[in-house]
Write a protein that holds these residues in place. Structure first.
Motif, PDB file in Angstrom:
ATOM      1  N   GLN A  26       1.410   8.921 -10.314  1.00 45.57           N
ATOM      2  CA  GLN A  26       2.307   9.611  -9.384  1.00 45.57           C
ATOM      3  C   GLN A  26       3.093   8.633  -8.520  1.00 45.57           C
ATOM      4  O   GLN A  26       3.910   9.040  -7.708  1.00 45.57           O
ATOM      5  N   ARG A  27       2.814   7.352  -8.703  1.00 49.46           N
ATOM      6  CA  ARG A  27       3.543   6.327  -7.952  1.00 49.46           C
ATOM      7  C   ARG A  27       3.906   5.205  -8.910  1.00 49.46           C
ATOM      8  O   ARG A  27       3.128   4.817  -9.782  1.00 49.46           O
ATOM      9  N   ARG A  28       5.092   4.691  -8.745  1.00 47.84           N
ATOM     10  CA  ARG A  28       5.586   3.620  -9.609  1.00 47.84           C
ATOM     11  C   ARG A  28       4.730   2.369  -9.432  1.00 47.84           C
ATOM     12  O   ARG A  28       4.283   2.049  -8.334  1.00 47.84           O
ATOM     13  N   LEU A  29       4.483   1.672 -10.549  1.00 47.64           N
ATOM     14  CA  LEU A  29       3.740   0.414 -10.493  1.00 47.64           C
ATOM     15  C   LEU A  29       4.666  -0.683  -9.995  1.00 47.64           C
ATOM     16  O   LEU A  29       5.686  -0.964 -10.614  1.00 47.64           O
TER      17      LEU A  29
ATOM     18  N   LEU B 207     -12.466   4.672  -4.860  1.00 48.62           N
ATOM     19  CA  LEU B 207     -11.053   4.415  -4.546  1.00 48.62           C
ATOM     20  C   LEU B 207     -10.942   3.715  -3.190  1.00 48.62           C
ATOM     21  O   LEU B 207     -10.169   2.777  -3.027  1.00 48.62           O
ATOM     22  N   GLU B 208     -11.747   4.171  -2.239  1.00 50.56           N
ATOM     23  CA  GLU B 208     -11.692   3.620  -0.893  1.00 50.56           C
ATOM     24  C   GLU B 208     -12.082   2.136  -0.887  1.00 50.56           C
ATOM     25  O   GLU B 208     -11.422   1.318  -0.235  1.00 50.56           O
ATOM     26  N   GLU B 209     -13.132   1.775  -1.650  1.00 50.85           N
ATOM     27  CA  GLU B 209     -13.573   0.384  -1.676  1.00 50.85           C
ATOM     28  C   GLU B 209     -12.508  -0.539  -2.266  1.00 50.85           C
ATOM     29  O   GLU B 209     -12.214  -1.597  -1.708  1.00 50.85           O
TER      30      GLU B 209
ATOM     31  N   SER C 240      -2.441   5.734  -1.771  1.00 54.93           N
ATOM     32  CA  SER C 240      -1.528   4.948  -2.619  1.00 54.93           C
ATOM     33  C   SER C 240      -2.216   4.544  -3.909  1.00 54.93           C
ATOM     34  O   SER C 240      -1.647   4.664  -4.998  1.00 54.93           O
ATOM     35  N   LEU C 241      -3.461   4.085  -3.804  1.00 54.24           N
ATOM     36  CA  LEU C 241      -4.203   3.678  -4.983  1.00 54.24           C
ATOM     37  C   LEU C 241      -4.440   4.867  -5.909  1.00 54.24           C
ATOM     38  O   LEU C 241      -4.281   4.762  -7.123  1.00 54.24           O
ATOM     39  N   SER C 242      -4.772   5.997  -5.347  1.00 52.20           N
ATOM     40  CA  SER C 242      -4.987   7.205  -6.156  1.00 52.20           C
ATOM     41  C   SER C 242      -3.717   7.586  -6.908  1.00 52.20           C
ATOM     42  O   SER C 242      -3.758   7.903  -8.102  1.00 52.20           O
ATOM     43  N   ARG C 243      -2.572   7.513  -6.226  1.00 53.54           N
ATOM     44  CA  ARG C 243      -1.303   7.855  -6.879  1.00 53.54           C
ATOM     45  C   ARG C 243      -0.942   6.836  -7.960  1.00 53.54           C
ATOM     46  O   ARG C 243      -0.367   7.196  -8.988  1.00 53.54           O
ATOM     47  N   ILE C 244      -1.276   5.559  -7.743  1.00 54.40           N
ATOM     48  CA  ILE C 244      -1.023   4.535  -8.769  1.00 54.40           C
ATOM     49  C   ILE C 244      -1.857   4.843 -10.007  1.00 54.40           C
ATOM     50  O   ILE C 244      -1.345   4.863 -11.128  1.00 54.40           O
TER      51      ILE C 244
END
Length: 198
Positions: free
Chosen positions: A48-51, A27-29, A40-44
């Motif tokens: 859990q986060r809107r696209l 995820l970090e890379e 943010s990427l994890s939630r996407i």
């Protein structure tokens, strides 16, 4: 309609994760490459986060794909039937590819013309891979045998033609944008995919 939107949303999130994993990136890379925070990427990915469109464009670039490919839904034409061109002894299976590249699988039974006046020339480059049998590539006055598992690449400004030798052969032809246009013009613009051995 809302159901379809939710299905697409889920599909895009799964693709994002699958493409990241296929690259072997954490995820970090990917977050670093896409200029996003890891959270943010994890939630996407987890829904859990809107696209957001701007983030999808950035993520598509970071994953070396396009937004169209990221949101593409399953096509109706998953199974492709061959197009038979009896006049040229060809069977064609069009294969989807990059917008600038065309890929065509063909079965050939006829030898190529050996007269350069019956060959075509146009801007671009072509590649071919022989899947079975033996193909003959005519480049001007040169006659080249391309056997099973061999490949050839050539500039299409040289008059050229491709056919079979000693029985049927199957090849995959790859055309850049200019070569595809040249073949479509030669075929009267009536096909979406170029023909190799016409």
């Amino acid at each position: 309609m809302e159901q379809e939107s939710g299905d697409l949303d889920s599909l895009v999130r799964k693709r994002l994760r699958a493409l990241r994993v296929a690259q072997g990136w954490s995820l970090e890379e990917l977050a670093t490459r896409a200029h996003l925070s890891q959270s943010s990427l994890s939630r996407i990915e987890n829904g859990q986060r809107r696209l957001a469109l701007d983030q999808l464009v950035t993520l598509a670039r970071a994953l070396d794909t396009t937004l169209d490919q990221l949101v593409e839904t399953a096509a109706d034409d998953v199974v492709i039937s061959p197009m038979i061109d009896g006049a040229h002894g060809l069977m064609r299976w069009p294969v989807k590819g990059d917008p600038g590249i065309s890929v065509v699988r063909q079965r050939m039974t006829e030898p190529p013309p050996d007269n350069p006046s019956r060959m075509r020339a146009h801007p671009g480059r072509e590649w071919l891979v022989v899947l079975s049998g033996t193909a003959v590539l005519m480049l001007g006055h040169r006659r080249l045998r391309v056997e099973t598992n061999q490949a050839a690449e050539f500039p299409t400004m040289i008059p050229h033609a491709i056919g079979a030798e000693g029985g049927p052969c199957e090849i995959i032809g790859i055309f850049d944008r200019d070569a595809r246009r040249g073949h479509q013009r030669d075929n009267g613009g009536d096909r979406d995919t170029p023909g190799i051995g016409d």
